[in-house]
Each structure stands twice: as structure tokens, then as C-alpha cells.
Design an enzyme around this catalytic site. Structure first.
Site, PDB file in Angstrom:
ATOM      1  N   LYS A  44      30.407  30.845  31.073  1.00  0.00           N
ATOM      2  CA  LYS A  44      31.646  31.629  31.108  1.00  0.00           C
ATOM      3  C   LYS A  44      32.616  31.133  30.037  1.00  0.00           C
ATOM      4  CE  LYS A  44      31.104  32.718  36.011  1.00  0.00           C
ATOM      5  NZ  LYS A  44      31.432  32.367  37.404  1.00  0.00           N
ATOM      6  N   GLN A  88      35.504  28.523  41.315  1.00  0.00           N
ATOM      7  CA  GLN A  88      34.046  28.583  41.443  1.00  0.00           C
ATOM      8  C   GLN A  88      33.636  28.224  42.875  1.00  0.00           C
ATOM      9  OE1 GLN A  88      32.020  29.582  38.833  1.00  0.00           O
ATOM     10  NE2 GLN A  88      30.249  29.489  40.192  1.00  0.00           N
ATOM     11  N   ASP A 111      38.162  37.285  39.753  1.00  0.00           N
ATOM     12  CA  ASP A 111      36.933  37.389  40.547  1.00  0.00           C
ATOM     13  C   ASP A 111      37.006  38.546  41.543  1.00  0.00           C
ATOM     14  OD1 ASP A 111      34.906  35.682  39.826  1.00  0.00           O
ATOM     15  OD2 ASP A 111      35.678  33.980  40.973  1.00  0.00           O
TER      16      ASP A 111
END
Ligand code: NAP
Length: 281
Positions: A44, A88, A111
């Protein structure tokens, strides 16, 4: 259905948008040293830097307390140079994941996991939508797979993939069936699918004889086995289906491209170029 060419194109478009918008910042938060998470985050960050999104990698110790983690998130919320925040998952057991996700400013929630953004999707007003489901939809669109009136079957009901992709398919006027580990006869459902999206995390949970002839099959699964990375669908399904996404090289590259696109979207919300619902600012 190859993901890489489309992902490349989206990344190039994102790069142009970033140049137009000026400095954009993405922060990732990793707690502990989960190996798969470290790999995903590295990819990412590399992708962000390629399109000149400034990315910040907050690596925090596994022992961090929930309050300390919430303070880190609050600091990123308050940091004007940060447009997007990604925590994460998974988080360690001693941390309440739902509480941390809810602490992210919804405008910066690239997200799409915050309850506000999840609720927006449920209500049919997609705002920030998780990257993988967006990638699945972009691939289906790229290959001109008809969804209107089609029978779409989703295997998996996670909040990250299964449920959001089911909502997006429903919003595209497909007739949607969602299967999970309690589904009585999985093959009975998958055999009827014009569009089959599989996100179970079980290697070859869908075998070639479970796929409808001429259908489109999107394999979201990424499973590390002795034979390397494999999906959730037996690659032999390609003999029957009209379209199958490969693993790797299908949905994976799309997820990263859509994360970058979400970061640009967050920057547009924050600069008033797109209206964020509820006029929170
Ligand atoms: P997850 O949270 O573990 O959810 C798995 C879902 O599959 C659950 O709803 C589970 O049912 C269902 N399931 C498990 N075994 C099943 C079976 N035998 N038959 C039918 N349904 C079954 O996983 P996830 O986060 O959604 O991820 C799914 C897969 O996609 C994983 O391989 C993951 O690595 C991959 N993934 C890939 C990307 C990408 O970028 N390509 C992104 C995210 C995830 P229950 O709800 O009943 O437990």
C-alpha cells in the site's frame, strides 16, 4: 478477468488527480508484527508513493493499550496533512476493534469500516466503501458483466468483503444470495449464479463442478499454502465459466488501486470538492 491492467489505469488516473489536488496524506496504523499485514502495508505504501500520496506508517507495539491506540487515532484525525486513515486489522485481542474503528474520523475512513460509512452503504448511499468490494465491482464493470436482473451469489459475509459486495450488487439491481459457513448446500446456490463472488478464505471451497456455464466468477480469496498463493475457487472453473479472476493478479491489485482512489475521495471531501453526507464540516 485480469486485475492488473485495470488497476494500472486507475492508479494512473489517481496520479493525475493527486497532481491536481496538491499534497495528499495517507496514514496507516499497524499494531504488532503480523507478517501478512506487514506485506499488505508495504504494498500500500509503495503504491501510494508511486502516485505521490505522502504516506505515514505508524507501527505500534503489540503491547499498546487501547487508550494509547485511541490517542494515536485522535492525533491522526486532528492532523490536517492526513486525508486518509487506515487501521490495519486484525488488532490484538486486548483491543476493542469496533471501538478503534469507530474512533476514526468518518471523512478520513478510507477503509469504509466506520459504522457511519457502513450505514451509508446499507442505506444505498455509498460514501467511503471498502476497497476490495469496490475493486470487485470495477472489474465486473470493466468486463461488461450484466448485473441488472442477474442472479449474484456471494460466498462469505464478512464486513470487509462479503456484506459490502452484496450491497453493491443489490444496488446494481442483481438478485443477491449471500452464503456462509452455515449454508446447507453451497453447490446448489453457486450452480445458479450468473455472477459468483467468493470470499471465504478456504482454498477451493468452490470446485469447477460448482460453477454455472457461461458465468462470471470473482475469486477474492488469498490463501497461503505449500503450493503458494491460491484463491477460493479451483482454477479449472475457467473451463465452464466465461470469466474467472486469477489469484494472484485478479482482485488483489484492484484492492490497492481502490484504496488510492478512496484516499483521493477523502481529500476531495476534506477540501469541499465533494459533499460529505451529514455536513459534518
Ligand atoms: P473472513 O472474515 O474470515 O470471512 C469469511 C467468510 O466466509 C465468513 O462469512 C464465513 O462464514 C464464510 N465461509 C467460511 N468457510 C465457508 C464455507 N466452507 N462455505 C461457505 N462460506 C464459508 O474473511 P474475509 O476477510 O472476508 O476474507 C475472505 C478471503 O478473501 C480471504 O482469503 C482473504 O485473504 C481474502 N481477501 C482478499 C482481499 C484482496 O484484496 N484480494 C481483500 C480482503 C480479503 P461465517 O460468517 O459463517 O463464519
Amino acid at each position: 478477468m485480469q486485475g492488473r491492467p485495470l488497476a494500472e489505469r486507475i492508479r494512473a488516473q489517481v496520479g493525475e488527480e493527486v497532481r491536481g489536488l496538491g499534497a495528499i496524506g495517507l496514514a496507516t496504523v499497524q499494531v504488532g508484527e503480523d507478517e501478512a499485514s506487514t506485506i499488505y502495508l508495504r504494498l500500500k505504501h509503495e503504491a501510494a508513493s508511486e502516485v505521490e500520496i505522502a504516506s505515514v506508517d505508524r507501527k505500534l507495539p503489540h503491547t499498546i493499550s487501547e487508550d494509547e491506540l485511541l490517542a494515536e487515532v485522535a492525533a491522526l484525525n486532528a492532523d490536517d496533512s492526513i486525508d486518509g486513515i487506515l487501521v490495519q486489522l486484525p488488532l490484538p485481542d486486548h483491543v476493542d476493534e469496533a471501538r478503534v474503528i469507530a474512533a476514526v474520523d468518518p471523512v478520513k475512513d478510507v477503509d469504509g469500516f466506520h459504522p457511519f460509512n457502513a450505514g451509508q452503504l446499507y442505506l444505498g448511499r455509498p460514501t467511503h466503501v471498502p476497497a476490495t468490494p469496490l475493486g470487485v465491482m470495477a472489474l465486473l464493470d470493466e468486463y461488461r458483466i450484466n448485473l441488472d436482473g442477474a442472479r449474484a451469489v456471494v460466498v462469505g459475509r464478512s464486513t470487509i468483503v462479503g456484506k459490502p459486495v452484496a450491497h453493491l450488487l443489490l444496488q446494481a439491481n442483481a438478485t443477491v444470495i449471500v452464503c456462509h459457513s452455515h449454508t446447507d448446500d453451497l453447490a446448489r446456490e453457486t450452480l445458479d449464479a450468473d455472477v459468483l463472488v467468493v470470499a471465504a478464505g478456504v482454498p477451493e471451497v468452490v470446485t469447477a463442478d460448482m460453477v454455472k456455464s457461461g458465468s462470471a466468477v470473482v475469486d477474492v480469496g488469498i490463501n497461503r499454502t505449500e503450493d503458494g498463493l491460491v484463491g477460493d475457487v479451483d482454477p479449472d472453473a475457467a473451463t465452464l465459466a466465461a470469466f474467472v479472476t486469477p489469484v494472484p493478479g485478479g482482485v488483489g491489485p484492484m484492492t490497492i488501486a481502490m484504496l488510492l482512489q478512496n484516499t483521493v475521495r477523502a481529500a476531495k471531501y476534506r477540501r469541499g470538492l465533494l459533499a460529505f453526507p451529514g455536513a459534518r464540516r
